[in-house]
Design a protein around this motif. Structure first.
Motif, PDB file in Angstrom:
ATOM      1  N   VAL A  73       0.774  -1.290  -0.049  1.00  0.00           N
ATOM      2  CA  VAL A  73       0.016   0.049  -0.115  1.00  0.00           C
ATOM      3  C   VAL A  73       0.932   1.087   0.210  1.00  0.00           C
ATOM      4  N   PHE A  75       0.995   5.455  -0.099  1.00  0.00           N
ATOM      5  CA  PHE A  75       0.099   6.519   0.074  1.00  0.00           C
ATOM      6  C   PHE A  75       0.936   7.743   0.316  1.00  0.00           C
ATOM      7  N   LYS A  89      -3.782  10.638   0.803  1.00  0.00           N
ATOM      8  CA  LYS A  89      -4.179  10.101  -0.458  1.00  0.00           C
ATOM      9  C   LYS A  89      -3.433   8.902  -0.853  1.00  0.00           C
ATOM     10  N   TRP A  90      -4.159   7.915  -1.605  1.00  0.00           N
ATOM     11  CA  TRP A  90      -3.418   6.452  -1.777  1.00  0.00           C
ATOM     12  C   TRP A  90      -2.903   6.761  -3.375  1.00  0.00           C
ATOM     13  N   THR A  94      -4.548   0.004  -4.315  1.00  0.00           N
ATOM     14  CA  THR A  94      -4.154  -0.613  -3.100  1.00  0.00           C
ATOM     15  C   THR A  94      -4.315  -2.131  -3.128  1.00  0.00           C
ATOM     16  N   GLU A 100      -6.659  -0.702   3.217  1.00  0.00           N
ATOM     17  CA  GLU A 100      -7.008   0.802   3.401  1.00  0.00           C
ATOM     18  C   GLU A 100      -7.447   1.002   4.668  1.00  0.00           C
ATOM     19  N   GLU A 104      -6.048   3.675   7.354  1.00  0.00           N
ATOM     20  CA  GLU A 104      -6.708   4.850   7.565  1.00  0.00           C
ATOM     21  C   GLU A 104      -7.048   4.975   9.392  1.00  0.00           C
ATOM     22  N   SER A 129       5.015   3.919   2.402  1.00  0.00           N
ATOM     23  CA  SER A 129       4.299   2.643   1.776  1.00  0.00           C
ATOM     24  C   SER A 129       4.365   1.647   3.104  1.00  0.00           C
TER      25      SER A 129
END
Length: 143
Positions: A73, A75, A89-90, A94, A100, A104, A129
């Motif tokens: 992931v 971001f 923000k991504w 993902t 996610e 978050e 990441s």
């Protein structure tokens, strides 16, 4: 032919008198990107291991790990002048919505040293990441 040769010499003569030079950018009004890079301090996470530990303890990640789902992931995180997380923000796709959701949940844990440009603290985006595999556990990176 003589006309062509005479025109050539005339143009050569004029070029000696009216030598053109490239226009130089006035660097005193705006610094170059290299100069800005020298005076820029990027934000650094103060508690990145606590952030990773909090992600690894979430029920969403435990579900993904039990299912054997490896994940990467990426971001970006916006940091304010005090080093506090504001938003994220991504970057790219993902691996799973559960990843996610887990990340978050843990974003407010992040604390950074503030970023500076020419000695003035500024809001900045930080690329990060988180990756885990079924055989090696968590790995993380800050770009």
């Amino acid at each position: 032919m003589r006309t062509f040769i005479s025109m050539f010499f005339i143009s050569l003569l004029f070029s000696c008198f009216f030598k053109s030079e490239p226009l130089l950018y006035n660097s005193s009004s705006e610094p170059s990107s290299e100069a800005v890079q020298d005076t820029m301090q990027h934000p650094n996470p103060k508690n990145y291991s606590a952030f990773i530990d909090s992600i690894s303890q979430t029920k969403e990640i435990k579900i993904l790990q039990d299912a054997g789902v490896p994940c990467l992931v990426s971001f970006e995180v916006l940091i304010d002048e005090t080093g506090t997380y504001l938003e994220h923000k991504w970057v790219g796709d993902t691996c799973h919505p559960l990843a996610e959701k887990a990340i978050e949940k843990c974003m407010p844990v992040l604390k950074f040293t503030p970023g500076e440009i020419r000695g003035i603290k500024q809001k900045m985006w930080v690329k990060m990441s988180v990756r885990w595999t079924t055989w090696s556990g968590f790995k993380s990176g800050i770009f």
